[in-house]
Motif scaffolding. Structure first.
Motif, PDB file in Angstrom:
ATOM      1  N   THR A 188     -11.470  -3.799  -9.261  1.00 30.05           N
ATOM      2  CA  THR A 188     -11.252  -2.675  -8.347  1.00 30.05           C
ATOM      3  C   THR A 188     -10.831  -3.168  -6.973  1.00 30.05           C
ATOM      4  OG1 THR A 188     -12.945  -1.438  -9.550  1.00 30.05           O
ATOM      5  CG2 THR A 188     -12.277  -0.566  -7.415  1.00 30.05           C
ATOM      6  N   ARG A 189     -11.406  -4.267  -6.511  1.00 31.86           N
ATOM      7  CA  ARG A 189     -10.990  -4.829  -5.221  1.00 31.86           C
ATOM      8  C   ARG A 189      -9.518  -5.239  -5.270  1.00 31.86           C
ATOM      9  NH1 ARG A 189     -15.322  -8.505  -5.682  1.00 31.86           N
ATOM     10  NH2 ARG A 189     -13.943 -10.191  -5.033  1.00 31.86           N
ATOM     11  N   ASN A 190      -9.122  -5.834  -6.393  1.00 35.66           N
ATOM     12  CA  ASN A 190      -7.726  -6.234  -6.551  1.00 35.66           C
ATOM     13  C   ASN A 190      -6.810  -5.012  -6.569  1.00 35.66           C
ATOM     14  OD1 ASN A 190      -5.615  -8.062  -6.880  1.00 35.66           O
ATOM     15  ND2 ASN A 190      -5.883  -8.244  -9.087  1.00 35.66           N
ATOM     16  N   LEU A 191      -7.236  -3.984  -7.267  1.00 35.25           N
ATOM     17  CA  LEU A 191      -6.436  -2.768  -7.358  1.00 35.25           C
ATOM     18  C   LEU A 191      -6.288  -2.115  -5.984  1.00 35.25           C
ATOM     19  CD1 LEU A 191      -4.909  -0.812  -9.160  1.00 35.25           C
ATOM     20  CD2 LEU A 191      -7.084   0.294  -9.738  1.00 35.25           C
ATOM     21  N   ARG A 192      -7.349  -2.122  -5.201  1.00 35.31           N
ATOM     22  CA  ARG A 192      -7.267  -1.531  -3.852  1.00 35.31           C
ATOM     23  C   ARG A 192      -6.297  -2.324  -2.972  1.00 35.31           C
ATOM     24  NH1 ARG A 192      -9.704   2.824  -2.612  1.00 35.31           N
ATOM     25  NH2 ARG A 192     -11.635   3.507  -3.616  1.00 35.31           N
ATOM     26  N   GLN A 193      -6.302  -3.652  -3.093  1.00 37.77           N
ATOM     27  CA  GLN A 193      -5.359  -4.420  -2.287  1.00 37.77           C
ATOM     28  C   GLN A 193      -3.926  -4.161  -2.746  1.00 37.77           C
ATOM     29  OE1 GLN A 193      -6.375  -8.477  -1.515  1.00 37.77           O
ATOM     30  NE2 GLN A 193      -4.385  -8.959  -0.608  1.00 37.77           N
ATOM     31  N   PHE A 194      -3.720  -4.061  -4.045  1.00 39.98           N
ATOM     32  CA  PHE A 194      -2.396  -3.713  -4.558  1.00 39.98           C
ATOM     33  C   PHE A 194      -1.925  -2.387  -3.961  1.00 39.98           C
ATOM     34  CE2 PHE A 194      -0.545  -0.708  -7.625  1.00 39.98           C
ATOM     35  CZ  PHE A 194       0.722  -1.236  -7.754  1.00 39.98           C
ATOM     36  N   ILE A 195      -2.804  -1.391  -3.939  1.00 48.27           N
ATOM     37  CA  ILE A 195      -2.441  -0.084  -3.392  1.00 48.27           C
ATOM     38  C   ILE A 195      -2.043  -0.216  -1.926  1.00 48.27           C
ATOM     39  CG2 ILE A 195      -3.412   2.154  -2.713  1.00 48.27           C
ATOM     40  CD1 ILE A 195      -5.006   2.078  -5.369  1.00 48.27           C
ATOM     41  N   ALA A 196      -2.808  -1.030  -1.176  1.00 45.93           N
ATOM     42  CA  ALA A 196      -2.500  -1.212   0.241  1.00 45.93           C
ATOM     43  C   ALA A 196      -1.136  -1.858   0.451  1.00 45.93           C
ATOM     44  CB  ALA A 196      -3.590  -2.049   0.902  1.00 45.93           C
ATOM     45  N   GLU A 197      -0.689  -2.684  -0.509  1.00 46.99           N
ATOM     46  CA  GLU A 197       0.573  -3.405  -0.378  1.00 46.99           C
ATOM     47  C   GLU A 197       1.739  -2.715  -1.076  1.00 46.99           C
ATOM     48  OE1 GLU A 197       0.104  -7.357  -1.792  1.00 46.99           O
ATOM     49  OE2 GLU A 197      -1.603  -7.825  -0.510  1.00 46.99           O
ATOM     50  N   SER A 198       1.459  -1.624  -1.794  1.00 49.39           N
ATOM     51  CA  SER A 198       2.466  -1.061  -2.698  1.00 49.39           C
ATOM     52  C   SER A 198       3.560  -0.265  -1.998  1.00 49.39           C
ATOM     53  CB  SER A 198       1.781  -0.146  -3.720  1.00 49.39           C
ATOM     54  OG  SER A 198       1.259   1.014  -3.077  1.00 49.39           O
ATOM     55  N   GLY A 199       3.304   0.211  -0.786  1.00 49.31           N
ATOM     56  CA  GLY A 199       4.267   1.070  -0.123  1.00 49.31           C
ATOM     57  C   GLY A 199       4.198   2.514  -0.570  1.00 49.31           C
ATOM     58  N   LEU A 200       3.207   2.845  -1.424  1.00 49.63           N
ATOM     59  CA  LEU A 200       3.039   4.212  -1.912  1.00 49.63           C
ATOM     60  C   LEU A 200       1.732   4.806  -1.392  1.00 49.63           C
ATOM     61  CD1 LEU A 200       4.069   4.021  -5.686  1.00 49.63           C
ATOM     62  CD2 LEU A 200       5.435   4.818  -3.758  1.00 49.63           C
ATOM     63  N   ASP A 201       1.668   6.125  -1.388  1.00 48.77           N
ATOM     64  CA  ASP A 201       0.449   6.857  -1.070  1.00 48.77           C
ATOM     65  C   ASP A 201      -0.292   7.071  -2.394  1.00 48.77           C
ATOM     66  OD1 ASP A 201      -1.550   8.505  -0.230  1.00 48.77           O
ATOM     67  OD2 ASP A 201      -0.257  10.142   0.439  1.00 48.77           O
ATOM     68  N   ILE A 202      -1.303   6.235  -2.659  1.00 46.48           N
ATOM     69  CA  ILE A 202      -2.026   6.276  -3.934  1.00 46.48           C
ATOM     70  C   ILE A 202      -3.508   6.488  -3.649  1.00 46.48           C
ATOM     71  CG2 ILE A 202      -2.603   5.054  -6.054  1.00 46.48           C
ATOM     72  CD1 ILE A 202      -0.082   3.388  -5.705  1.00 46.48           C
ATOM     73  N   GLN A 203      -4.088   7.510  -4.274  1.00 41.86           N
ATOM     74  CA  GLN A 203      -5.521   7.759  -4.158  1.00 41.86           C
ATOM     75  C   GLN A 203      -6.221   7.223  -5.400  1.00 41.86           C
ATOM     76  OE1 GLN A 203      -6.657  11.856  -3.647  1.00 41.86           O
ATOM     77  NE2 GLN A 203      -8.832  11.380  -3.366  1.00 41.86           N
ATOM     78  N   LEU A 204      -7.141   6.291  -5.217  1.00 41.40           N
ATOM     79  CA  LEU A 204      -7.835   5.651  -6.335  1.00 41.40           C
ATOM     80  C   LEU A 204      -9.158   6.360  -6.618  1.00 41.40           C
ATOM     81  CD1 LEU A 204      -8.256   3.374  -8.398  1.00 41.40           C
ATOM     82  CD2 LEU A 204      -9.188   1.972  -6.537  1.00 41.40           C
ATOM     83  N   HIS A 205      -9.398   6.608  -7.904  1.00 43.46           N
ATOM     84  CA  HIS A 205     -10.659   7.195  -8.376  1.00 43.46           C
ATOM     85  C   HIS A 205     -11.321   6.178  -9.312  1.00 43.46           C
ATOM     86  CE1 HIS A 205      -9.305  11.197  -6.935  1.00 43.46           C
ATOM     87  NE2 HIS A 205      -8.112  10.765  -7.330  1.00 43.46           N
TER      88      HIS A 205
END
Length: 316
Positions: A38-55
């Motif tokens: 989950t920590r890895n996924l959150r960092q990916f989201i921060a770097e992705s350039g997209l507005d992604i809400q993680l659940h």
């Protein structure tokens, strides 16, 4: 090995995109907030350039429903434990066959061999594989050491997949399929008296409350898959697609360091709580060769010609 602080300090190399051009995605994961995946996924989201809400932690969709949720567009991005979907395709649990790999270098090579096959299967179903993420090797938590294969006999072992359940039977134990959140209850009720799991999950489920020994079997690992809805991906402008792919490539590499770090931290936690963490004896490993051979043959029979080609490519 990079520390967690060093890993999370990696600069985000995303493309600057106008806010109006950004898509809004929903992401579902079955793993807890503090889990290294989950920590890895959150960092990916921060770097992705997209507005992604993680659940995370199954808050939006439980893990068994995440793949279908992404496929149908209910959510745009998901993370799953691949072996949980092995009933759909044997390729999804090739890494689960005990004895298939014996080192993390083997695990990397196996991931490289089967990755294109997994991507192709997901693509046929309307999804785009972003990356595969490793778990550390599987071990077993017990009350007493396991010096020889005979020590397995009579154990009621918590299993987490069809292959691990079959493995328990082949070593003379009784396998009991239980998800991680139900492990403590299983020990308390006497349903199980041992559990097959990774060191991080053993630590997260407070294995020291029910077990005194954790043996590092080092005979199998498993992968998560992170993927997105293909239509949603293809609807992105080319710069956003590129940013997403670049962030995914970094997450894929970062996952190996995070898995190693999580394993080391979990082993330390278990030892601090008084558990013995042991390497397998030569006698124990020798005794696991026959179950490994049987499970490999059974996997090839399930996987068919595709499985034979993947196994030949891996062994070659």
């Amino acid at each position: 090995m990079p520390t967690r602080r060093a890993i999370l300090a990696t600069p985000a190399l995303t493309l600057a995109l106008p806010a109006a051009a950004q898509a809004r995605w929903q992401a579902a994961s079955g793993f807890a907030e503090g889990n290294f995946h989950t920590r890895n996924l959150r960092q990916f989201i921060a770097e992705s350039g997209l507005d992604i809400q993680l659940h995370p932690n199954g808050a939006l969709l439980p893990q068994p429903q995440i793949k279908r949720g992404v496929q149908q567009g209910q959510v745009q991005l998901g993370e799953i434990l691949l072996t949980a979907y092995a009933n759909e395709d044997a390729v999804f649990d090739m890494d689960q066959v005990p004895g298939m790999v014996s080192s993390m270098a083997d695990a990397r090579r196996l991931m490289a061999v089967r990755g294109p096959a997994i991507a192709e299967r997901l693509r046929r179903q309307g999804m785009e594989l972003l990356w595969l993420a490793p778990w550390p090797f599987v071990g077993i938590a017990t009350q007493a050491p396991l010096p020889t294969p005979e020590a397995f006999r009579g154990l009621r072992i918590r299993a987490y997949s069809a292959i691990s359940n079959r493995f328990a039977a082949l070593v003379g134990a009784q396998g009991v399929l239980l998800p991680a959140p139900e492990v403590a209850q299983g020990f308390a009720a006497g349903i199980i008296n041992a559990q097959l799991t990774t060191a991080p999950v053993a630590a997260d489920t407070a294995a020291w409350e029910s077990s005194r020994v954790f043996t590092l079997l080092n005979v199998a690992t498993s992968n998560n898959a992170v993927f997105c809805n293909r239509r949603a991906f293809e609807a992105l402008p080319a710069p956003q697609q590129q940013a997403l792919r670049a962030a995914a490539a970094r997450a894929a590499e970062r996952g190996w360091a995070l898995a190693a770090e999580a394993h080391e931290q979990a082993v330390s936690r278990m030892r601090e709580r008084g558990m013995q963490v042991l390497e397998p004896t030569p006698e124990l490993l020798a005794g696991l060769r026959e179950p490994s051979r049987v499970l490999t043959e059974e996997w090839v029979a399930r996987a068919g010609e595709d499985g034979q080609r993947l196994l030949a490519a891996f062994r070659g």
